[in-house]
Design an enzyme around this catalytic site. Structure first.
Site, PDB file in Angstrom:
ATOM      1  N   ASP A 201       2.233   8.799 -13.743  1.00 60.99           N
ATOM      2  CA  ASP A 201       2.352   9.287 -12.227  1.00 60.99           C
ATOM      3  C   ASP A 201       2.307  11.069 -12.954  1.00 60.99           C
ATOM      4  O   ASP A 201       1.712  11.707 -12.298  1.00 60.99           O
ATOM      5  CB  ASP A 201       2.911   9.624 -11.515  1.00 60.99           C
ATOM      6  CG  ASP A 201       2.799   7.548 -10.793  1.00 60.99           C
ATOM      7  OD1 ASP A 201       1.940   6.871 -11.410  1.00 60.99           O
ATOM      8  OD2 ASP A 201       3.456   6.893 -10.225  1.00 60.99           O
TER       9      ASP A 201
HETATM   10  C1  26A Z   1      -2.565  -1.641  -6.022  1.00 59.27           C
HETATM   11  N1  26A Z   1      -1.002  -1.257  -6.214  1.00 59.27           N
HETATM   12  C2  26A Z   1      -0.633  -2.766  -6.844  1.00 59.27           C
HETATM   13  C3  26A Z   1      -0.562  -0.271  -6.192  1.00 59.27           C
HETATM   14  C4  26A Z   1       0.889  -0.182  -6.971  1.00 59.27           C
HETATM   15  C5  26A Z   1       1.498   1.828  -6.947  1.00 59.27           C
HETATM   16  N2  26A Z   1       0.348   2.620  -6.154  1.00 59.27           N
HETATM   17  C6  26A Z   1      -0.450   2.075  -5.716  1.00 59.27           C
HETATM   18  N3  26A Z   1      -1.374   0.702  -6.107  1.00 59.27           N
HETATM   19  N4  26A Z   1       1.800  -0.875  -7.728  1.00 59.27           N
HETATM   20  C7  26A Z   1       2.970   0.672  -7.942  1.00 59.27           C
HETATM   21  N5  26A Z   1       2.616   1.529  -8.177  1.00 59.27           N
HETATM   22  C8  26A Z   1       3.142   2.384  -7.529  1.00 59.27           C
HETATM   23  O1  26A Z   1       3.868   3.092  -8.986  1.00 59.27           O
HETATM   24  C9  26A Z   1       4.349   3.603  -9.037  1.00 59.27           C
HETATM   25  C10 26A Z   1       4.893   3.834 -10.405  1.00 59.27           C
HETATM   26  O2  26A Z   1       4.161   4.316 -11.058  1.00 59.27           O
HETATM   27  C11 26A Z   1       4.772   2.375  -7.431  1.00 59.27           C
HETATM   28  O3  26A Z   1       5.338   2.515  -6.361  1.00 59.27           O
HETATM   29  C12 26A Z   1       5.540   3.383  -8.431  1.00 59.27           C
HETATM   30  O4  26A Z   1       6.282   4.436  -7.518  1.00 59.27           O
END
Ligand code: 26A
Length: 344
Positions: free
Chosen positions: A299
């Site tokens: 990210d």
């Molecule tokens: C729909 N999903 C599965 C998600 C996520 C996500 N952010 C948005 N939608 N699953 C994990 N994360 C985020 O990825 C970040 C790390 O790359 C987590 O909240 C974490 O901060």
């Protein structure tokens, strides 16, 4: 000097609070999690959040992949440069998110659902791996009505670039398509992250519908491989996959598509539409003992990269900014950036 225009970058996805802890094999096994993965929680996973808080000394950290990216881009750009949209509840967790974003200077415009809790993501760190298990909650209720609200739509029209976290394909593809159209018709860059292997695997149709609009597509090696697999590209070669992504049909012919694939400590791969040569950019080195955890590194890369795009920098520099910010994030706990601020 004239002041810079505000809120030039608009980001959309799922605001989540990360419940992050250092875990172990037994914990992963208890919930049937892979060491390095991102999934949507099923009923069998729902106890993990309390388990992490009660038994693993979990920390509450602002998360949501594109919200991390938005905070990252704002970290680099001039004040009031980035605005982020997504769905959240009206509770303790959304208050923590708002507070973290405020501290980072990121403007958030949540679609607030008073009846549904803010989304949460259990993050289990084992070594350099992270396993994420998300219950989307209110984030799952983002809708077109919010995007089209006159005050929000004014922000959309005002923005000069759009960043979409691919995780949002599980929530509101029509909102993604609205932004895609806006970008193409106004010749503004549209940047998409693949986000996780399960997006190209299980959300292939909405992902493919947006593909012609991607000016920049960002992913890591496992996401690239999942894309290749679900699209029958017949190769696991990251450079070949990057080339294929760059050369998919394109709506806005005024911009050549760029595909950027990160590979952890291995070089970042960049392919440009119509160009045969694929470039490799070695990552910035970091001494092992300075690594805290890699949650959010991708990210952060996207955040630095987007900041470069918004500033109109050359592609080489955008990649370098992404790698620089990823490095800063790896030194922090979770998807965070160091304060006092460092300057690129
Ligand atoms: C729909 N999903 C599965 C998600 C996520 C996500 N952010 C948005 N939608 N699953 C994990 N994360 C985020 O990825 C970040 C790390 O790359 C987590 O909240 C974490 O901060």
């Amino acid at each position: 000097m004239a002041p810079t225009k505000e809120y030039r970058l608009l980001c959309l996805e799922n605001p989540l609070l990360d419940i992050q802890a250092f875990g172990n094999e037994a914990l992963l096994e208890k919930y049937g999690l892979k060491a390095n993965d991102a999934i949507l929680a099923e009923p069998k996973h729902l106890d993990i959040y309390e388990d992490l808080l009660n038994n693993y000394d979990a920390k509450l950290i602002a998360g949501g992949a594109a919200q991390n990216t938005a905070r990252g881009a704002q970290y680099i750009l001039a004040d009031n440069s980035v605005v982020y949209l997504g769905g959240a509840g009206d509770d303790k967790y959304s208050a923590i998110l708002r507070d973290a974003c405020k501290q980072a200077g990121l403007r958030v415009e949540y679609r607030v659902d008073p009846k549904i809790p803010t989304g949460r993501c259990g993050v289990v760190i084992t070594g350099h791996n992270r396993s994420m298990c998300t219950e989307l909650g209110a984030a799952n209720h983002y809708d077109l009505e919010h995007l089209k609200r006159p005050d929000i739509w004014a922000l959309v029209e005002n923005a000069e670039a759009y960043y979409i976290g691919g995780y949002h394909f599980t929530v509101c593809p029509p909102a993604i398509m609205e932004l895609a159209n806006q970008a193409a018709t106004k010749n503004k860059p549209f940047i998409l992250s693949l986000s996780a292997p399960f997006i190209p695997q299980f959300f292939k149709d909405p992902l493919d519908a947006s593909a012609p609009y991607w000016d920049y597509v960002i992913g890591n090696e496992t996401e690239a491989e999942a894309y290749a697999d679900s699209h029958g590209l017949g190769t696991k070669d990251v450079k070949e996959i990057a080339k294929a992504l760059a050369n998919l049909p394109k709506a806005n012919a005024q911009r050549k598509r760029v595909a950027v694939i990160t590979q952890g400590t291995e070089p970042t791969i960049v392919a440009v539409q119509g160009e045969n040569a694929v470039k490799e950019y070695p990552v910035h080195a970091i001494p092992k003992e300075e690594i805290n955890d890699t949650n959010g590194a991708g990210d952060a890369f996207a955040g630095g990269f987007c900041a470069g795009i918004v500033e109109g920098r050359p592609l080489d520099e955008c990649v370098d900014m992404g790698q620089w910010l990823a490095l800063l994030s790896i030194k922090e706990l979770g998807p965070s950036y160091p304060f006092p601020k460092q300057t690129y």
